[in-house]
Design a protein around this motif. Structure first.
Motif, PDB file in Angstrom:
ATOM      1  N   PHE A  79       1.620  -0.763 -12.664  1.00 56.38           N
ATOM      2  CA  PHE A  79       0.106  -1.034 -12.437  1.00 56.38           C
ATOM      3  C   PHE A  79      -0.395  -0.719 -13.825  1.00 56.38           C
ATOM      4  O   PHE A  79      -1.420  -1.071 -14.245  1.00 56.38           O
ATOM      5  CB  PHE A  79      -0.218   0.796 -11.853  1.00 56.38           C
ATOM      6  CG  PHE A  79      -1.969   0.531 -11.334  1.00 56.38           C
ATOM      7  CD1 PHE A  79      -2.406  -0.476 -10.813  1.00 56.38           C
ATOM      8  CD2 PHE A  79      -1.836   1.504 -10.914  1.00 56.38           C
ATOM      9  CE1 PHE A  79      -3.682  -0.724 -10.406  1.00 56.38           C
ATOM     10  CE2 PHE A  79      -3.651   1.207 -11.422  1.00 56.38           C
ATOM     11  CZ  PHE A  79      -4.465   0.557 -10.641  1.00 56.38           C
ATOM     12  N   CYS A  92      -5.051  -7.777  -5.764  1.00 60.30           N
ATOM     13  CA  CYS A  92      -4.146  -6.129  -5.387  1.00 60.30           C
ATOM     14  C   CYS A  92      -4.214  -5.075  -6.711  1.00 60.30           C
ATOM     15  O   CYS A  92      -3.740  -3.976  -6.494  1.00 60.30           O
ATOM     16  CB  CYS A  92      -2.985  -6.272  -6.430  1.00 60.30           C
ATOM     17  SG  CYS A  92      -1.640  -8.255  -5.868  1.00 60.30           S
ATOM     18  N   CYS A  93      -5.372  -5.244  -6.693  1.00 58.68           N
ATOM     19  CA  CYS A  93      -5.395  -3.429  -8.266  1.00 58.68           C
ATOM     20  C   CYS A  93      -6.504  -3.189  -7.055  1.00 58.68           C
ATOM     21  O   CYS A  93      -5.774  -0.950  -6.700  1.00 58.68           O
ATOM     22  CB  CYS A  93      -6.527  -4.504  -9.084  1.00 58.68           C
ATOM     23  SG  CYS A  93      -5.705  -4.698 -10.661  1.00 58.68           S
ATOM     24  N   THR A 105       0.184   6.000  -9.394  1.00 64.49           N
ATOM     25  CA  THR A 105      -0.036   4.978 -10.942  1.00 64.49           C
ATOM     26  C   THR A 105       1.468   5.004 -10.840  1.00 64.49           C
ATOM     27  O   THR A 105       2.250   5.658 -10.445  1.00 64.49           O
ATOM     28  CB  THR A 105      -0.656   6.239 -11.774  1.00 64.49           C
ATOM     29  OG1 THR A 105      -0.310   6.999 -11.760  1.00 64.49           O
ATOM     30  CG2 THR A 105      -1.997   6.347 -12.265  1.00 64.49           C
ATOM     31  N   ARG A 141       5.876  -4.060  -4.503  1.00 65.37           N
ATOM     32  CA  ARG A 141       4.552  -2.954  -4.365  1.00 65.37           C
ATOM     33  C   ARG A 141       3.699  -4.243  -4.754  1.00 65.37           C
ATOM     34  O   ARG A 141       3.571  -5.148  -5.571  1.00 65.37           O
ATOM     35  CB  ARG A 141       4.773  -2.027  -5.227  1.00 65.37           C
ATOM     36  CG  ARG A 141       6.510  -1.335  -5.701  1.00 65.37           C
ATOM     37  CD  ARG A 141       6.889  -0.372  -6.145  1.00 65.37           C
ATOM     38  NE  ARG A 141       5.108   1.051  -7.251  1.00 65.37           N
ATOM     39  CZ  ARG A 141       5.381   1.717  -6.180  1.00 65.37           C
ATOM     40  NH1 ARG A 141       6.407   2.313  -5.473  1.00 65.37           N
ATOM     41  NH2 ARG A 141       4.112   2.625  -6.650  1.00 65.37           N
ATOM     42  N   CYS A 176      -3.349  -0.759  -5.016  1.00 67.20           N
ATOM     43  CA  CYS A 176      -2.689   0.196  -5.929  1.00 67.20           C
ATOM     44  C   CYS A 176      -4.063   1.491  -6.069  1.00 67.20           C
ATOM     45  O   CYS A 176      -4.079   2.683  -5.954  1.00 67.20           O
ATOM     46  CB  CYS A 176      -2.720  -0.476  -6.883  1.00 67.20           C
ATOM     47  SG  CYS A 176      -1.812  -1.711  -6.535  1.00 67.20           S
ATOM     48  N   ASN A 177      -5.409   1.002  -6.015  1.00 65.87           N
ATOM     49  CA  ASN A 177      -6.400   1.824  -6.339  1.00 65.87           C
ATOM     50  C   ASN A 177      -6.819   2.904  -5.204  1.00 65.87           C
ATOM     51  O   ASN A 177      -6.739   3.698  -4.871  1.00 65.87           O
ATOM     52  CB  ASN A 177      -7.687   1.325  -6.533  1.00 65.87           C
ATOM     53  CG  ASN A 177      -8.365   0.998  -8.148  1.00 65.87           C
ATOM     54  OD1 ASN A 177      -7.086   1.565  -8.099  1.00 65.87           O
ATOM     55  ND2 ASN A 177      -8.395   0.136  -7.941  1.00 65.87           N
ATOM     56  N   THR A 184       4.121   0.444  -2.020  1.00 61.21           N
ATOM     57  CA  THR A 184       2.580   0.919  -2.803  1.00 61.21           C
ATOM     58  C   THR A 184       2.524   2.917  -3.240  1.00 61.21           C
ATOM     59  O   THR A 184       1.996   2.996  -4.014  1.00 61.21           O
ATOM     60  CB  THR A 184       1.723   0.064  -3.122  1.00 61.21           C
ATOM     61  OG1 THR A 184       2.377  -1.446  -2.867  1.00 61.21           O
ATOM     62  CG2 THR A 184       0.769   0.392  -4.405  1.00 61.21           C
ATOM     63  N   GLU A 195       1.061  -3.663  -7.431  1.00 61.03           N
ATOM     64  CA  GLU A 195       0.475  -3.625  -8.702  1.00 61.03           C
ATOM     65  C   GLU A 195       2.073  -5.154  -9.376  1.00 61.03           C
ATOM     66  O   GLU A 195       1.843  -5.593 -10.289  1.00 61.03           O
ATOM     67  CB  GLU A 195       1.419  -2.470  -9.552  1.00 61.03           C
ATOM     68  CG  GLU A 195       2.457  -1.627  -8.892  1.00 61.03           C
ATOM     69  CD  GLU A 195       2.047  -0.349  -8.145  1.00 61.03           C
ATOM     70  OE1 GLU A 195       1.503  -0.944  -6.651  1.00 61.03           O
ATOM     71  OE2 GLU A 195       2.483   0.061  -8.792  1.00 61.03           O
TER      72      GLU A 195
END
Length: 710
Positions: A325, A311-312, A321, A262, A315-316, A240, A264
């Protein structure tokens, strides 16, 4: 954690022990300390009587002295009670979440400590960025670089999650993938009813297949599933944090295999699942007969929403990006159940607009299209259209300025091709281009997903101008600008291909009732709704009750009835009409109902008021009778806006009963009344000129209406 003493009794926390109060021995914080705001002081000492007593100071000074270093720097001493606060105990059956001795404060600081410096890439207007200034010479400089540069000078990225809690949480998320085959079946059911706006059946099928293969490879021939998923979780964190590599000749399975591991992509599966559950009845056999886990629909929907949010957050934290995503954030907005007036939905829309700009979805050009596979280019176009349309829809609902402005974006119309043609290679897809006209519309006259997206984009561009007119601080030239936008809307509709043209004469004769007419009906009601909003602005801001407001309201109600009649014919699948009936039909019906009530009231009648068209009054009463019956039965109790639909239907019935039989007592309702608050009609005088739209504008919808874009 409270430990038993020699007498068998549980030990008390330090604040309760010193205050000689009864402790409830809850861990990690007792209830008494939690109620008294002493959570930071609450901890259980393993041997409280062995603590050294604090020595009293021999010299008592009236003014405390500040300890200073030779360089006049103050020395602050840390309270030992705070530093010795015990960390919360891990859940039963799980390994410790933190290292021994870590406090909640230390965990919070560690979470926000930057582990790696990441930089944002400049956009097309990054005029002051050194990287952007020398971009045109990048190829020349790369060619002149020596080949013997040591590889050690290249910075490396972090290869594992910094917080062990995240890896453990990732294991819990991945454990739900054992049901991936069941999830795939639910998503396939939804695709048969309503294919996604940017991820159709071939794409979701490839996504679920790659996710199932990833899970099987991880747990296959493994005696310890938890350890195997922990290894996979750490590897997903590594992936990720890296960019996704693509090339123009990449096919669909190859691409999804490269993005499966990943966070996202994992979150995208659950976001699609949450959307699919809105279209799946509770009594579907997939829940009653093919559900070995005995999960109810509401439970599965909560799991899907929670996993997508987790999951968000992963990723943050990675700070990168990617296309998946963008898909995840877009799909998450469609799945949120907070309601469109909830701040969290507006906040997530801000995240989506940030990702759109940061990832460059607002840019378009031949040089960009040549670097990516054909299907990815088309998906990006559709994702950008959905993001732009959602932004305008939510801004209209909340009365706030939009966040994605078209004057800074290049938003091309997506090609009107099927998902099966989209996933072909660029050379193979050229055959599908033969079925398109010069403007990219299909020549077969079908209402495809591509047609819907293109119409939504055209109407959203108009909506941005409407929002600018509605939210402008000044009222100068509003009437002229509104009339100009009405003409622009009609001209845009006239420029559509022939199978989307609308003829009022044929519509009045009832000719538009066949499958080939679905496209023209969809386009007509979308453009008519834009005119309705413009006339509504004139009424709210200038007090002009124009004839166009009555005509557009009647046209919306009539068109909705035509759509329902078309979809209820034999062998035709009934689509979800909740959005259209509640968010488009109910405001229009409210305008017509208020007009009938105003004209019928003798003490409030005004000879100079806007009259109905010829035979308009009787026609309006007939249309409202049919509309209120559909509004009652086509919005089921589990759907969004059900209570609002019932309230609106009840009000329309009361007005129609008063108009048709003013001297007779109000008849009993045909169906049992739903339980409504006693003051839901406060301020609504049925003998006066009721502003139905004032009530409608203040509605707090129970669920998010953005599922219209799924």
């Amino acid at each position: 954690m409270a430990t038993p003493r020699r007498n068998g009794q549980l030990s008390s926390c330090e604040p309760c022990r010193k205050s000689k109060l009864r402790c409830d021995h809850q861990s990690p914080i007792c209830g008494r300390c939690l109620c008294h705001g002493q959570a930071e002081r609450c901890f259980y000492h393993p041997a409280p009587l062995t603590q050294p007593r604090a020595r009293t100071s021999r010299v008592i000074s009236r003014r405390p002295k500040r300890q200073q270093r030779p360089d006049n720097q103050l020395v602050f001493r840390l309270d030992q009670k705070i530093s010795s606060t015990a960390a919360p105990s891990p859940p039963s059956g799980l390994p410790p979440l933190t290292g021994e001795g870590d406090t909640l404060r230390d965990q919070h600081i560690a979470r926000w400590t930057p582990k790696e410096k990441k930089s944002l890439g400049p956009g097309v207007l990054g005029l002051v960025s050194p990287k952007d200034i020398f971009r045109e010479y990048e190829d020349i400089l790369r060619a002149e670089e020596p080949d013997n540069i040591p590889t050690a000078t290249v910075p490396t990225t972090t290869s594992s999650p910094s917080d062990p809690n995240q890896a453990l949480l990732g294991v819990q998320v991945l454990s739900h993938l054992q049901k991936i085959s069941w999830f795939h079946e639910i998503i396939e059911l939804k695709n048969k009813i309503s294919p996604g706006w940017f991820l159709g059946p071939p794409l979701t099928r490839a996504l679920c297949d790659s996710m199932e293969q990833m899970y099987d490879r991880a747990v296959r021939n493994s005696r310890d599933t938890h350890a195997a998923l922990a290894t996979l979780s750490r590897q997903i964190f590594v992936n990720t944090s890296k960019d996704v590599r693509t090339h123009p000749t990449m096919n669909l399975p190859e691409y999804f295999d490269s993005i499966s591991a990943r966070w996202e992509t994992v979150g995208l599966v659950f976001a699609l699942l949450g959307t699919a559950l809105f279209h799946t009845p509770d009594d579907d056999p997939i829940f009653t007969h093919r559900n070995p886990w005995k999960l109810e629909k509401c439970q599965l929907r909560n799991i899907a929403t929670a996993v997508g949010e987790i999951c968000c957050q992963f990723c943050n934290g990675a700070g990168t990006t990617s296309d998946p995503f963008c898909w995840l954030v877009n799909q998450q907005i469609l799945t949120l159940m907070y309601g469109d007036s909830d701040y969290r939905v507006w906040q997530r829309l801000g995240d989506l607009s940030t990702i759109v700009y940061a990832f460059g979805l607002h840019q378009s050009g031949e040089d960009i299209e040549e670097k990516f596979p054909f299907f990815l280019v088309e998906i990006r176009k559709r994702v950008m259209v959905c993001a732009y349309a959602i932004d305008k829809e939510l801004a209209t609902s909340l009365g706030r300025p939009p966040r994605i402005c078209s004057r800074y974006c290049v938003i091309p119309l997506p090609l009107d091709i099927s998902y099966e043609d989209m996933v072909l290679s660029r050379s193979e897809a050229e055959k599908a281009f033969q079925n398109l006209d010069a403007n990219g519309w299909n020549t077969e006259g079908k209402l495809t997903v591509g047609v819907r997206l293109r119409i939504v984009l055209l109407t959203s561009l108009l909506r941005e101008s409407i929002l600018e007119l509605s939210l402008s601080p000044t009222t100068q030239h509003i009437l002229a600008r509104a009339e100009k936008l009405i003409q622009e809307s009609r001209q845009t509709q006239q420029d559509l291909p022939s199978f989307l043209h609308w003829a009022p004469e044929e519509a009045a004769a009832g000719a538009y009732r066949f499958a080939r007419d679905e496209g023209r009906i969809f386009a007509h009601i979308e453009f008519t709704y834009q005119e309705f909003l413009l006339h509504r602005i004139l009424l709210k801001r200038l007090g002009i009750n124009s004839q166009g407001l009555i005509e557009s309201s009647l046209e919306i109600v009539t068109t909705l009835l035509d759509i329902i009649a078309m979809q209820t014919r034999p062998a035709h699948l009934m689509a979800n009409m909740s959005w259209d009936l509640c968010y488009m039909g109910l405001p229009a019906a409210g305008i017509l109902t208020s007009k009938l009530l105003s004209d019928n009231s003798s003490q409030m009648s005004n000879p100079s008021s806007t009259p109905f068209p010829a035979n308009g009054r009787s026609l309006t009463i007939q249309k409202l009778n049919n509309f209120v019956s559909h509004l009652t039965f086509l919005v089921p109790p589990h759907e969004r806006g059900y209570e609002i639909a019932q309230q609106g239907a009840r009000f329309i019935r009361r007005v129609l009963d008063r108009i048709l039989s003013p001297a007779c007592p109000q008849p009993a309702p045909l169906m049992p009344d739903i339980e409504l608050s006693e003051n839901w009609l406060d301020g609504c005088d049925l003998n006066g000129d009721l502003d139905f739209m004032a009530w409608f504008d203040n509605i707090h919808w129970s669920q998010d209406p953005l599922l219209n874009f799924t």
